[in-house]
Design a protein around this motif. Structure first.
Motif, PDB file in Angstrom:
ATOM      1  N   ASP A 161       0.918  -0.302   0.178  1.00  0.00           N
ATOM      2  CA  ASP A 161      -0.113   0.670  -0.147  1.00  0.00           C
ATOM      3  C   ASP A 161       0.074   1.202  -1.563  1.00  0.00           C
ATOM      4  OD1 ASP A 161      -1.778   2.965  -0.269  1.00  0.00           O
ATOM      5  OD2 ASP A 161      -1.803   2.970   1.915  1.00  0.00           O
ATOM      6  N   PRO A 162      -0.955   1.076  -2.419  1.00  0.00           N
ATOM      7  CA  PRO A 162      -0.804   1.584  -3.790  1.00  0.00           C
ATOM      8  C   PRO A 162      -0.502   3.084  -3.815  1.00  0.00           C
ATOM      9  CG  PRO A 162      -2.993   0.606  -3.446  1.00  0.00           C
ATOM     10  CD  PRO A 162      -2.248   0.443  -2.168  1.00  0.00           C
ATOM     11  N   LEU A 163      -1.031   3.810  -2.830  1.00  0.00           N
ATOM     12  CA  LEU A 163      -0.785   5.258  -2.817  1.00  0.00           C
ATOM     13  C   LEU A 163       0.685   5.560  -2.531  1.00  0.00           C
ATOM     14  CD1 LEU A 163      -2.403   7.924  -3.105  1.00  0.00           C
ATOM     15  CD2 LEU A 163      -2.346   8.074  -0.631  1.00  0.00           C
ATOM     16  N   ALA A 164       1.329   4.756  -1.706  1.00  0.00           N
ATOM     17  CA  ALA A 164       2.756   4.944  -1.427  1.00  0.00           C
ATOM     18  C   ALA A 164       3.551   4.750  -2.713  1.00  0.00           C
ATOM     19  CB  ALA A 164       3.220   3.968  -0.349  1.00  0.00           C
ATOM     20  N   LYS A 165       3.158   3.733  -3.499  1.00  0.00           N
ATOM     21  CA  LYS A 165       3.854   3.489  -4.763  1.00  0.00           C
ATOM     22  C   LYS A 165       3.607   4.642  -5.738  1.00  0.00           C
ATOM     23  CE  LYS A 165       2.527  -1.057  -5.128  1.00  0.00           C
ATOM     24  NZ  LYS A 165       2.463  -2.372  -5.760  1.00  0.00           N
ATOM     25  N   GLU A 166       2.350   5.109  -5.786  1.00  0.00           N
ATOM     26  CA  GLU A 166       2.024   6.198  -6.708  1.00  0.00           C
ATOM     27  C   GLU A 166       2.755   7.476  -6.330  1.00  0.00           C
ATOM     28  OE1 GLU A 166      -2.172   6.741  -7.094  1.00  0.00           O
ATOM     29  OE2 GLU A 166      -2.277   5.250  -8.680  1.00  0.00           O
ATOM     30  N   THR A 167       2.937   7.674  -5.010  1.00  0.00           N
ATOM     31  CA  THR A 167       3.651   8.863  -4.572  1.00  0.00           C
ATOM     32  C   THR A 167       5.037   8.910  -5.200  1.00  0.00           C
ATOM     33  OG1 THR A 167       2.460   8.876  -2.479  1.00  0.00           O
ATOM     34  CG2 THR A 167       4.521  10.083  -2.553  1.00  0.00           C
ATOM     35  N   LEU A 168       5.745   7.791  -5.113  1.00  0.00           N
ATOM     36  CA  LEU A 168       7.101   7.777  -5.659  1.00  0.00           C
ATOM     37  C   LEU A 168       7.074   7.815  -7.190  1.00  0.00           C
ATOM     38  CD1 LEU A 168       9.631   7.938  -4.059  1.00  0.00           C
ATOM     39  CD2 LEU A 168      10.067   5.552  -4.515  1.00  0.00           C
ATOM     40  N   ARG A 169       6.088   7.156  -7.774  1.00  0.00           N
ATOM     41  CA  ARG A 169       5.949   7.211  -9.237  1.00  0.00           C
ATOM     42  C   ARG A 169       5.767   8.638  -9.710  1.00  0.00           C
ATOM     43  NH1 ARG A 169       1.122   3.997 -11.391  1.00  0.00           N
ATOM     44  NH2 ARG A 169       1.507   5.160 -13.295  1.00  0.00           N
ATOM     45  N   SER A 170       4.953   9.397  -8.936  1.00  0.00           N
ATOM     46  CA  SER A 170       4.664  10.757  -9.372  1.00  0.00           C
ATOM     47  C   SER A 170       5.911  11.640  -9.320  1.00  0.00           C
ATOM     48  CB  SER A 170       3.543  11.365  -8.528  1.00  0.00           C
ATOM     49  OG  SER A 170       3.994  11.598  -7.217  1.00  0.00           O
ATOM     50  N   PHE A 171       6.919  11.222  -8.548  1.00  0.00           N
ATOM     51  CA  PHE A 171       8.180  11.956  -8.544  1.00  0.00           C
ATOM     52  C   PHE A 171       9.121  11.458  -9.641  1.00  0.00           C
ATOM     53  CE2 PHE A 171       7.056  12.996  -4.065  1.00  0.00           C
ATOM     54  CZ  PHE A 171       7.165  14.365  -4.154  1.00  0.00           C
ATOM     55  N   GLY A 172       8.596  10.626 -10.532  1.00  0.00           N
ATOM     56  CA  GLY A 172       9.376  10.216 -11.688  1.00  0.00           C
ATOM     57  C   GLY A 172      10.196   8.959 -11.499  1.00  0.00           C
ATOM     58  N   PHE A 173       9.943   8.179 -10.432  1.00  0.00           N
ATOM     59  CA  PHE A 173      10.669   6.924 -10.229  1.00  0.00           C
ATOM     60  C   PHE A 173      10.062   5.826 -11.104  1.00  0.00           C
ATOM     61  CE2 PHE A 173      12.082   9.329  -6.706  1.00  0.00           C
ATOM     62  CZ  PHE A 173      13.244   8.756  -6.228  1.00  0.00           C
ATOM     63  N   GLY A 174      10.909   4.988 -11.664  1.00  0.00           N
ATOM     64  CA  GLY A 174      10.448   3.883 -12.503  1.00  0.00           C
ATOM     65  C   GLY A 174      10.067   2.673 -11.668  1.00  0.00           C
ATOM     66  N   PRO A 175       9.637   1.578 -12.323  1.00  0.00           N
ATOM     67  CA  PRO A 175       9.196   0.377 -11.593  1.00  0.00           C
ATOM     68  C   PRO A 175      10.271  -0.190 -10.658  1.00  0.00           C
ATOM     69  CG  PRO A 175       8.757   0.185 -13.947  1.00  0.00           C
ATOM     70  CD  PRO A 175       9.526   1.436 -13.777  1.00  0.00           C
ATOM     71  N   LEU A 176      11.532  -0.184 -11.109  1.00  0.00           N
ATOM     72  CA  LEU A 176      12.593  -0.723 -10.260  1.00  0.00           C
ATOM     73  C   LEU A 176      12.808   0.147  -9.032  1.00  0.00           C
ATOM     74  CD1 LEU A 176      15.463  -2.070 -12.548  1.00  0.00           C
ATOM     75  CD2 LEU A 176      14.184  -3.276 -10.772  1.00  0.00           C
ATOM     76  N   GLY A 177      12.807   1.460  -9.256  1.00  0.00           N
ATOM     77  CA  GLY A 177      12.976   2.393  -8.149  1.00  0.00           C
ATOM     78  C   GLY A 177      11.872   2.232  -7.129  1.00  0.00           C
ATOM     79  N   VAL A 178      10.634   2.073  -7.607  1.00  0.00           N
ATOM     80  CA  VAL A 178       9.488   1.909  -6.701  1.00  0.00           C
ATOM     81  C   VAL A 178       9.602   0.585  -5.945  1.00  0.00           C
ATOM     82  CG1 VAL A 178       6.982   1.631  -6.594  1.00  0.00           C
ATOM     83  CG2 VAL A 178       7.970   3.379  -8.066  1.00  0.00           C
ATOM     84  N   ALA A 179      10.026  -0.483  -6.657  1.00  0.00           N
ATOM     85  CA  ALA A 179      10.159  -1.784  -5.995  1.00  0.00           C
ATOM     86  C   ALA A 179      11.211  -1.721  -4.891  1.00  0.00           C
ATOM     87  CB  ALA A 179      10.539  -2.855  -7.022  1.00  0.00           C
ATOM     88  N   TRP A 180      12.327  -1.066  -5.183  1.00  0.00           N
ATOM     89  CA  TRP A 180      13.444  -1.019  -4.244  1.00  0.00           C
ATOM     90  C   TRP A 180      13.177  -0.050  -3.092  1.00  0.00           C
ATOM     91  CZ3 TRP A 180      17.248  -3.746  -2.644  1.00  0.00           C
ATOM     92  CH2 TRP A 180      18.318  -3.161  -1.962  1.00  0.00           C
ATOM     93  N   ARG A 181      12.577   1.097  -3.411  1.00  0.00           N
ATOM     94  CA  ARG A 181      12.452   2.154  -2.391  1.00  0.00           C
ATOM     95  C   ARG A 181      11.139   2.086  -1.625  1.00  0.00           C
ATOM     96  NH1 ARG A 181      17.155   4.293  -1.969  1.00  0.00           N
ATOM     97  NH2 ARG A 181      18.258   4.436  -3.933  1.00  0.00           N
ATOM     98  N   VAL A 182      10.099   1.483  -2.208  1.00  0.00           N
ATOM     99  CA  VAL A 182       8.809   1.432  -1.514  1.00  0.00           C
ATOM    100  C   VAL A 182       8.377   0.000  -1.200  1.00  0.00           C
ATOM    101  CG1 VAL A 182       6.356   1.994  -1.640  1.00  0.00           C
ATOM    102  CG2 VAL A 182       8.018   3.609  -2.502  1.00  0.00           C
TER     103      VAL A 182
END
Lengths: 268, 302
Positions: B191-212
Motif C-alpha cells: 500500500d502506497p499509504l503505508a509507505k508514505e506513513t513511514l516516510r512521513s516519520f522521516g524514514f528513508g527509502p531503505l528504512g521503508v523497504a525493510w520496515r514496510v
C-alpha cells in the motif's frame, strides 16, 4: 512555525489542485483547513509533509525550507486501515517511528504504552490493529503520532472514516491532548500531555462543525483550484464540550460564517 | 464467511413450525432432511469435525485400494495392497539405509531452496523498488518460468557433471522463479499509504523497504517459497532418477527396480516423498501465519 507562501501545485495531468496559497501558523496553534471536496486540502497537506514537491511556492517549517520530509513531523491519515501496519501489534505500531528518535527498545516500548494510555487504549498493546474497531484503530494512529512528540502534527481528515459518536469522542481526545478539555484517558484534565506542549496542529476536514469545534483558527479554501478564501479566528471558551460549546451563539455564528464561505460557488 | 449460527430450538421462525402437529410424510421428510443438513453443518463447522471427516476419507480410500488389490482385478505385482505398502513404509522409517537416501534428498532440496530464497528475495526487493524495472523483470520471469526445470536435466548434467551439484543447481533454478515472481507481485501490492506513513516519520527509502515493503510482501513471499518447495522436491527426485549418484530417494527408487522390481517398496518410497512435501507445506504455512498474522476476514470494517 509553518509558513506557506505562493504555494501552487499542478498535477502531471494538468489538474491545478492549489493556487497561490498563503498561510502562516504560529507555534502551538491548531488550525483547521476546511473546504469542499476536491479543493486541494490534501494536496496542501502533502506538500507541507514533504511527500509531494509543489510546482511553485515556498514552505518552511520552523524556519527551515521544506525539501523532503521535515524533521519533527507526524501525519495522521484518514485511512487508518492502510496507515497502520497489520503485521505489527498495536504497541509495535506506535513504537516503530520512535526508532528515528534514537531511543532504545525499552524506552520506545515505555513511550508507546504511555501514548496508548493517553488515548484510552490501555490493554490493547498486544493486539493487532485489525482486531480493534475503527475508532480504536484511529486512536492507535493518533497515539503513534503523539508518542513521536512532533513539533508539527498534520491530520488529513482524521475522523472522516468513523461513526458520528466516535468522531465526537476523537475530537474531544484531540482537545484533551492539547489540554483544552477533560477527555478520555487523561488523568489530569486541563494539562497537555507530556511532550505535546506547544505542538502545532494542522487539521484538514470537510466537516464545518468540526473545523470550528477543535480549532483556534479556521482557514476556508475554495474549490478547484484551491485558494484561501477567508481565515476566521475561533474565540470560544477554553474547556470546550460537545453539547455546551456547540450551543453557544458564538459557535453558531462561526459555523454559519464558515458554511457560507465553503458553499460559495467554486468558479469565480 | 462460515455459517456458524445454527437455529436454536425454541427460537427463530422455525420454532412455530416445530410446535405444529405434523400433517403428512412430506413435511416429516422435509424436517428429517433439514435435521440432516443441520447435523452435517454441525460437523463441518468444527475443527475436530472436519478432521474426522478427513480421516474418514483417507481410511476409506486406503480400504478401497486394499480391496482392489486383494480382489484380483489388478495384477498384484502392479498394485501392491495398501496394508503391505504401509507396513514397508513403517519399516523404512527405522531403516538406516533408506533414511540415508531420504536425508540426501532432503539436504539437496533444502540447500537448493535456501540458495534460491537468498538470491530471489533480495533480487525481487531490488527490482521491485526501482520504478519500471519491475515490469521488465516480470516479463523476463514470465518467459523463463514456463521452461520445465526437468527439461534442463541433460544440460545440467553436461555442465555440472557431479550428480550432487546437478541436483542442487536444478532445485535452485526451479525454486528461483516462483520466489522471485511472488516477491515482485507482493511488492506491487504494498500500500502506497503505508509507505508514505513511514516516510512521513522521516524514514528513508531503505528504512521503508525493510520496515514496510518486505513485511507487507511477506505473505506473498511465503506463498512463493511454498510453491518453490513443491517444485523443488519434484526436481530433486527427478534429477536423482536421471543423474544417479550415491544416494537419494530417486536412487533408492531406481534400486527397487532391479531383480524383477519391488512395487511395494516403490510405492512406499513414493509415499515418503509425498510426506516430505506435506511436511514442508505445513511448516511453511505455520511459519507464514506466525510471521505475518493477518485479519481472519478481509474487509471486516468498523
Amino acid at each position: 512555525m509553518l509558513d506557506i507562501a505562493g504555494l501552487s501545485h499542478r498535477y502531471a495531468d494538468g489538474h491545478q489542485a492549489v493556487e497561490d496559497v498563503e498561510l502562516h501558523v504560529a507555534r502551538g496553534e491548531l488550525v483547521s483547513i476546511v473546504g469542499p471536496s476536491g479543493c486541494g486540502k490534501s494536496t496542501l497537506l502533502r506538500c507541507v509533509a514533504g511527500l509531494q514537491r509543489p510546482s511553485a511556492g515556498d514552505i518552511s517549517v520552523a524556519g527551515r525550507a521544506v525539501d523532503g520530509v521535515p524533521d519533527d513531523l507526524a501525519v495522521v491519515f484518514q485511512d487508518y486501515t492502510r496507515s497502520l501496519f497489520p503485521w505489527l501489534t498495536v504497541r509495535d505500531n506506535v513504537a516503530l517511528p520512535l526508532r528515528r528518535r534514537g531511543l532504545d527498545r525499552a524506552e520506545r516500548r515505555a513511550r508507546a504504552l504511555a501514548a496508548l494510555a493517553q488515548v484510552g487504549l490501555d490493554g490493547t498493546a498486544g493486539k493487532y490493529p485489525w482486531q480493534l474497531s475503527g475508532g480504536m484503530q484511529q486512536r492507535v494512529a493518533i497515539a503513534r503520532a503523539l508518542a513521536y512528540r512532533p513539533a508539527l502534527l498534520l491530520m488529513d481528515e482524521p475522523f472522516g472514516s468513523v461513526d458520528a459518536q466516535t468522531r465526537e469522542d476523537l475530537e474531544d481526545l484531540l482537545l484533551s491532548v492539547r489540554g483544552g478539555t477533560d477527555g478520555p484517558g487523561t488523568d489530569a484534565p486541563g494539562t497537555p500531555a507530556p511532550g505535546t506542549e506547544g505542538m502545532t496542529i494542522l487539521l484538514v476536514t470537510h466537516d464545518i462543525d468540526e473545523s470550528v469545534y477543535v480549532a483556534d483558527r479556521v482557514v476556508v479554501l475554495t474549490g478547484a483550484p484551491g485558494r484561501v478564501h477567508s481565515e476566521l479566528p475561533v474565540e470560544l471558551p477554553a474547556p470546550r464540550d460537545q453539547i455546551g460549546t456547540r450551543a453557544l451563539p458564538a459557535f453558531v455564528r462561526l459555523r454559519t460564517e464558515v458554511g457560507r464561505a465553503v458553499r460559495r460557488p467554486c468558479t469565480p | 464467511m462460515r455459517p456458524t449460527a445454527r437455529p436454536r430450538p425454541g427460537s427463530g421462525p422455525g420454532s412455530a413450525a416445530r410446535t405444529r402437529p405434523r400433517t403428512g410424510w412430506l413435511t416429516g421428510a422435509a424436517g428429517r432432511a433439514r435435521r440432516l443438513t443441520q447435523r452435517a453443518r454441525w460437523l463441518t463447522g468444527r475443527a475436530w469435525g472436519r478432521a474426522l471427516l478427513g480421516a474418514v476419507g483417507a481410511v476409506g480410500t486406503l480400504l478401497l485400494a486394499e480391496l482392489l488389490a486383494r480382489s484380483g482385478v489388478f495384477d498384484a505385482q502392479a498394485l501392491p495392497p495398501a496394508s503391505s505398502v504401509l507396513a514397508r513404509a513403517a519399516e523404512m522409517a527405522v531403516d538406516d539405509g533408506f533414511l540415508g537416501h531420504l536425508w540426501t534428498t532432503v539436504s539437496a532440496w533444502l540447500a537448493g531452496l535456501a540458495v534460491a530464497v537468498a538470491l530471489a528475495v533480495p533480487a525481487g526487493l531490488l527490482l521491485g523498488s526501482l520504478p519500471r524495472l519491475d515490469t521488465a523483470a516480470l516479463a523476463v520471469v514470465e518467459l523463463a518460468r514456463p521452461v520445465p526445470s526437468v527439461a534442463l536435466i541433460p544440460l545440467a548434467i553436461l555442465v555440472f557433471v557431479e550428480p550432487d551439484r546437478v541436483e542442487r543447481s536444478l532445485v535452485c533454478y526451479a525454486a528461483l522463479w516462483p520466489v522471485l515472481l511472488h516477491t515482485l507481485y507482493g511488492l506491487r501490492d504494498v500500500d502506497p499509504l503505508a509507505k508514505e506513513t513511514l516516510r512521513s516519520f522521516g524514514f528513508g527509502p531503505l528504512g521503508v523497504a525493510w520496515r514496510v515493503s518486505l513485511p507487507s510482501a511477506g505473505p506473498h513471499v511465503v506463498t512463493g517459497v511454498r510453491i518453490a518447495a513443491s517444485v523443488g522436491l519434484i526436481v530433486a527426485v527427478s534429477a536423482e532418477l536421471r543423474a544417479g549418484g550415491d544416494g537419494g530417494l530417486g536412487v533408492y527408487l531406481l534400486g527397487t527396480q532391479s531383480g524383477g522390481g519391488r512395487p511395494d517398496l516403490m510405492v512406499a518410497g513414493a509415499c515418503w516423498a509425498g510426506a516430505l512435501g506435506v511436511a514442508a507445506n505445513a511448516v511453511l504455512v505455520l511459519a507464514g501465519r506466525r510471521l505475518f498474522p493477518r485479519r481472519a476476514e478481509a474487509g471486516a470494517g468498523p
